[in-house]
Design a protein around this motif. Structure first.
Motif, PDB file in Angstrom:
ATOM      1  N   VAL A 171       5.630   0.534 -13.144  1.00  0.00           N
ATOM      2  CA  VAL A 171       5.040  -0.421 -12.253  1.00  0.00           C
ATOM      3  C   VAL A 171       5.976  -1.745 -11.972  1.00  0.00           C
ATOM      4  CG1 VAL A 171       3.251  -2.296 -12.800  1.00  0.00           C
ATOM      5  CG2 VAL A 171       2.755  -0.477 -13.619  1.00  0.00           C
ATOM      6  N   CYS A 172       6.836  -1.829 -12.913  1.00  0.00           N
ATOM      7  CA  CYS A 172       7.840  -2.714 -12.633  1.00  0.00           C
ATOM      8  C   CYS A 172       8.771  -2.326 -11.391  1.00  0.00           C
ATOM      9  CB  CYS A 172       8.672  -2.920 -13.671  1.00  0.00           C
ATOM     10  SG  CYS A 172       9.241  -4.577 -13.986  1.00  0.00           S
ATOM     11  N   GLN A 173       8.984  -1.091 -11.352  1.00  0.00           N
ATOM     12  CA  GLN A 173       9.887  -0.388 -10.241  1.00  0.00           C
ATOM     13  C   GLN A 173       9.197  -0.616  -9.074  1.00  0.00           C
ATOM     14  OE1 GLN A 173      10.583   3.773  -9.976  1.00  0.00           O
ATOM     15  NE2 GLN A 173      12.821   3.235 -10.541  1.00  0.00           N
ATOM     16  N   ALA A 174       7.788  -0.107  -8.878  1.00  0.00           N
ATOM     17  CA  ALA A 174       7.365  -0.488  -7.923  1.00  0.00           C
ATOM     18  C   ALA A 174       7.121  -1.621  -7.281  1.00  0.00           C
ATOM     19  CB  ALA A 174       5.729   0.299  -7.950  1.00  0.00           C
ATOM     20  N   LEU A 221      10.860   5.841   1.796  1.00  0.00           N
ATOM     21  CA  LEU A 221       9.792   4.580   1.864  1.00  0.00           C
ATOM     22  C   LEU A 221       9.709   3.829   2.956  1.00  0.00           C
ATOM     23  CD1 LEU A 221       9.101   3.792  -1.954  1.00  0.00           C
ATOM     24  CD2 LEU A 221       7.315   4.302  -0.236  1.00  0.00           C
ATOM     25  N   GLU A 222      11.143   3.468   3.137  1.00  0.00           N
ATOM     26  CA  GLU A 222      11.340   2.437   4.361  1.00  0.00           C
ATOM     27  C   GLU A 222      10.792   3.264   5.705  1.00  0.00           C
ATOM     28  OE1 GLU A 222      14.790  -0.208   6.578  1.00  0.00           O
ATOM     29  OE2 GLU A 222      15.034   0.504   4.549  1.00  0.00           O
ATOM     30  N   LYS A 223      11.115   4.474   5.862  1.00  0.00           N
ATOM     31  CA  LYS A 223      10.936   4.983   7.075  1.00  0.00           C
ATOM     32  C   LYS A 223       9.593   5.303   7.036  1.00  0.00           C
ATOM     33  CE  LYS A 223      15.202   7.818   7.733  1.00  0.00           C
ATOM     34  NZ  LYS A 223      16.031   9.286   7.509  1.00  0.00           N
ATOM     35  N   GLN A 224       8.678   5.900   5.869  1.00  0.00           N
ATOM     36  CA  GLN A 224       7.322   5.820   5.875  1.00  0.00           C
ATOM     37  C   GLN A 224       6.509   4.794   6.534  1.00  0.00           C
ATOM     38  OE1 GLN A 224       6.043   7.350   2.331  1.00  0.00           O
ATOM     39  NE2 GLN A 224       7.342   9.352   2.274  1.00  0.00           N
ATOM     40  N   ILE A 225       7.069   3.663   6.082  1.00  0.00           N
ATOM     41  CA  ILE A 225       6.424   2.399   6.338  1.00  0.00           C
ATOM     42  C   ILE A 225       6.488   2.056   7.948  1.00  0.00           C
ATOM     43  CG2 ILE A 225       6.555  -0.173   5.975  1.00  0.00           C
ATOM     44  CD1 ILE A 225       7.554   0.403   3.079  1.00  0.00           C
ATOM     45  N   LYS A 226       7.700   2.481   8.483  1.00  0.00           N
ATOM     46  CA  LYS A 226       7.882   2.024   9.846  1.00  0.00           C
ATOM     47  C   LYS A 226       7.113   3.067  10.664  1.00  0.00           C
ATOM     48  CE  LYS A 226      12.803   0.511   9.587  1.00  0.00           C
ATOM     49  NZ  LYS A 226      13.880   0.842   9.790  1.00  0.00           N
ATOM     50  N   LYS A 227       6.791   4.148  10.341  1.00  0.00           N
ATOM     51  CA  LYS A 227       6.172   4.965  11.155  1.00  0.00           C
ATOM     52  C   LYS A 227       4.665   4.956  11.172  1.00  0.00           C
ATOM     53  CE  LYS A 227       9.389   8.855   9.980  1.00  0.00           C
ATOM     54  NZ  LYS A 227       9.523  10.100   9.152  1.00  0.00           N
ATOM     55  N   LYS A 228       4.107   4.571  10.089  1.00  0.00           N
ATOM     56  CA  LYS A 228       2.782   4.137  10.035  1.00  0.00           C
ATOM     57  C   LYS A 228       2.020   3.064  10.746  1.00  0.00           C
ATOM     58  CE  LYS A 228       2.091   6.786   5.568  1.00  0.00           C
ATOM     59  NZ  LYS A 228       1.743   7.024   4.172  1.00  0.00           N
ATOM     60  N   ASP A 242       0.895  -1.234   0.048  1.00  0.00           N
ATOM     61  CA  ASP A 242       0.059  -0.054   0.064  1.00  0.00           C
ATOM     62  C   ASP A 242       0.717   1.341   0.060  1.00  0.00           C
ATOM     63  OD1 ASP A 242      -2.617  -1.297  -0.164  1.00  0.00           O
ATOM     64  OD2 ASP A 242      -2.462  -1.360   2.157  1.00  0.00           O
ATOM     65  N   CYS A 243       1.870   1.174   0.982  1.00  0.00           N
ATOM     66  CA  CYS A 243       2.722   2.392   0.913  1.00  0.00           C
ATOM     67  C   CYS A 243       3.641   2.730  -0.386  1.00  0.00           C
ATOM     68  CB  CYS A 243       3.681   2.048   2.134  1.00  0.00           C
ATOM     69  SG  CYS A 243       2.934   2.432   3.826  1.00  0.00           S
ATOM     70  N   VAL A 244       4.163   1.531  -0.751  1.00  0.00           N
ATOM     71  CA  VAL A 244       4.640   1.944  -2.050  1.00  0.00           C
ATOM     72  C   VAL A 244       3.991   2.274  -3.271  1.00  0.00           C
ATOM     73  CG1 VAL A 244       6.066   0.458  -4.082  1.00  0.00           C
ATOM     74  CG2 VAL A 244       6.487   0.227  -1.437  1.00  0.00           C
ATOM     75  N   CYS A 245       2.713   1.632  -3.455  1.00  0.00           N
ATOM     76  CA  CYS A 245       1.708   2.226  -4.612  1.00  0.00           C
ATOM     77  C   CYS A 245       1.035   3.537  -4.383  1.00  0.00           C
ATOM     78  CB  CYS A 245       0.668   1.180  -4.612  1.00  0.00           C
ATOM     79  SG  CYS A 245       0.783  -0.495  -5.143  1.00  0.00           S
ATOM     80  N   ASN A 246       1.228   3.933  -3.012  1.00  0.00           N
ATOM     81  CA  ASN A 246       0.886   5.530  -2.757  1.00  0.00           C
ATOM     82  C   ASN A 246       1.523   6.084  -3.229  1.00  0.00           C
ATOM     83  OD1 ASN A 246      -1.844   4.666  -1.455  1.00  0.00           O
ATOM     84  ND2 ASN A 246      -1.157   4.594   0.329  1.00  0.00           N
ATOM     85  N   ASN A 247       3.095   5.938  -2.718  1.00  0.00           N
ATOM     86  CA  ASN A 247       4.092   6.815  -3.268  1.00  0.00           C
ATOM     87  C   ASN A 247       4.226   6.984  -4.870  1.00  0.00           C
ATOM     88  OD1 ASN A 247       6.922   8.080  -2.372  1.00  0.00           O
ATOM     89  ND2 ASN A 247       7.477   6.546  -4.030  1.00  0.00           N
ATOM     90  N   PHE A 248       4.074   5.669  -5.790  1.00  0.00           N
ATOM     91  CA  PHE A 248       4.298   5.781  -6.997  1.00  0.00           C
ATOM     92  C   PHE A 248       2.907   6.152  -7.655  1.00  0.00           C
ATOM     93  CE2 PHE A 248       7.965   3.608  -5.835  1.00  0.00           C
ATOM     94  CZ  PHE A 248       8.958   3.828  -6.722  1.00  0.00           C
TER      95      PHE A 248
END
Length: 459
Positions: A394-397, A452-459, A372-378
């Motif tokens: 899409v491939c990168q995400a 992205l890693e920091k955001q995922i850890k916070k949420k 979810d976090c990765v998709c929101n970012n991209f």
């Protein structure tokens, strides 16, 4: 029928012909003429609010009727019935006198010049400077600043601040009072808790000084009542506060109320009070999010001259989530412990102190959360990442989601592959290698993944 009653009925008949039926029934039907002696007409009014409203809206109709029936030189006196208690207003005025319309019923026993200054009972440390703004309190803070500039002259009257315990309601209410007092030094500002108000009312009732109690509160320019939900079930106190509220609001005085819930959720409160609480602005202060918790901690650390690393701040903000008081309590405890034991303020001390306040739960991050976090970012739909699409974004995400899922979750590579598009474990391992290689050579790419890693850890 006594003569005074007959004469007053003639007055009411004249008034009823000049105003609408609804206004007559609401504002004049409850008024009673008690006596007429030596050119003085004594009227009993339900409250000060009635006097203010009638004099501001129907003074000419009242004067015309009284002069017609009682004579041109008639002077008015009032007896005000509040909560089954009466207060005689002994000052005499002719109903046509312009000063009558401007009169302020501040206190039945003294003139405005006689009113002594009061201690506003404000906490000097609860200022706007120490109130850290965040997304969850921005509306309430902005409204508070506007009120402090023009108390009683904005649309935010009353200002009803609500939210869970420890989220900053009392701090903001005090900040408004302090700023208003700084802007208008002669303004009569008063902060008190509802419990204190109820205690004062009980004492006034017991000692038969309720008139003085009411008279005092009618002199306030900015009244701040904290924890108004405590009025629930206290019928007599509610009735008294209702009249005080009406009096102050009618005169354009400012009211600020705080509560742990919105008005509609307060059980045991009279409908007429609930209606008035909704007259102005309902401003919720939400529980502080991660970013606000960090900002509060950093502000306090800087103010106290402490040296605390970012990882310690992040740890406290991640684990102390309920209220601001606990956040500040952790810092105070850590500072005291460090000073006494001469130990550094580090992550181990943070774990020790936080563990006394709340149970530190190891955070479990799911593959779905990472995706979810990765998709929101991209800005990509989750289902698109799960397809066989070979589009670059899409491939990168998809690859970054697999990489971060492997780093941050307890799921096996097989589970990760199955969740992200039903891939096999070899595909996940390949994606992780691609991301690792790109991070080694592309600084911008590495920064994106790290954030992205920091955001995922916070949420």
């Amino acid at each position: 029928m006594p003569q005074i009653t007959e004469q007053w009925q003639k007055c009411l008949l004249l008034i009823s012909k000049q105003i609408s039926g609804a206004d007559y029934e609401k504002w004049f039907a409850p008024v009673v003429a008690l006596e007429y002696n030596d050119g003085n007409l004594l009227l009993q009014m339900p409250s000060n609010y009635y006097i203010e409203h009638i004099e501001q809206n129907f003074i000419h109709e009242l004067a015309k009727a009284i002069y017609t029936v009682f004579g041109k030189n008639t002077q008015l006196r009032y007896k005000i019935a509040i909560a089954d208690e009466s207060t005689s207003m002994t000052s005499k005025k002719q109903p046509g006198d312009e000063q009558l319309k401007k009169r302020r019923y501040v206190n039945p026993y003294q003139t405005q010049d006689d009113i002594p200054p009061i201690d506003p009972q404000l906490n000097g440390s609860y200022s706007f400077n120490s109130f850290v703004e965040g997304t969850g309190n921005k509306l309430a803070r902005m409204a508070g600043l506007a009120i402090a500039k023009k108390p009683g002259q904005t649309a935010y009257n009353p200002l009803f601040i609500y939210g869970h315990s420890g989220c900053g309601k009392t701090h903001l209410a005090n900040a408004i009072g302090l700023q208003a007092k700084a802007n208008f030094p002669n303004m009569r500002v008063l902060y008190l808790t509802t419990n204190t108000f109820m205690t004062q009312y009980t004492t006034a009732t017991r000692e038969n000084t309720r008139d003085d109690f009411l008279g005092f509160y009618q002199t306030i320019d900015l009244l701040i009542l904290d924890d108004v939900h405590d009025l629930a079930g206290k019928t007599a106190t509610q009735n008294t506060f209702f009249h005080i509220f009406n009096h102050l609001h009618q005169l354009g005085k400012q009211l600020i109320l705080t509560c742990d819930r919105p008005p509609m959720e307060i059980q045991g409160l009279e409908e007429r009070l609930l209606t008035r609480f909704n007259w102005g602005l309902l401003a919720e202060i939400q529980q502080p999010d991660f970013e606000l918790r960090k900002s509060i901690l950093k502000w306090r650390i800087e103010r106290d001259g402490m040296e605390v690393t970012d990882d310690v701040v992040d740890f406290i903000a991640e684990n102390v989530t309920d209220n601001i008081r606990d956040l500040e309590g952790v810092l105070v405890s850590m500072m005291a412990h460090s000073a006494i034991t001469d130990a550094p303020i580090d992550i181990e001390l943070a774990k020790q102190v936080v563990g006394r306040i709340t149970k530190i739960q190891p955070r479990v991050i799911s593959v779905e959360h990472v995706l979810d976090c990765v998709c929101n970012n991209f800005h990509i739909e989750r289902e698109e990442v799960r397809t066989t699409s070979r589009k670059r974004d899409v491939c990168q995400a998809r690859q970054i989601a697999m990489y971060l899922a492997k780093r941050l979750t307890n799921s096996s590579v097989t589970e990760i592959g199955r969740t992200i598009g039903n891939r096999d474990h070899a595909t996940v391992l390949h994606a992780c290698k691609v991301v690792d290689d790109l991070m080694a050579v592309d600084k911008n790419y590495k920064q994106t993944v790290t954030l992205l890693e920091k955001q995922i850890k916070k949420k």
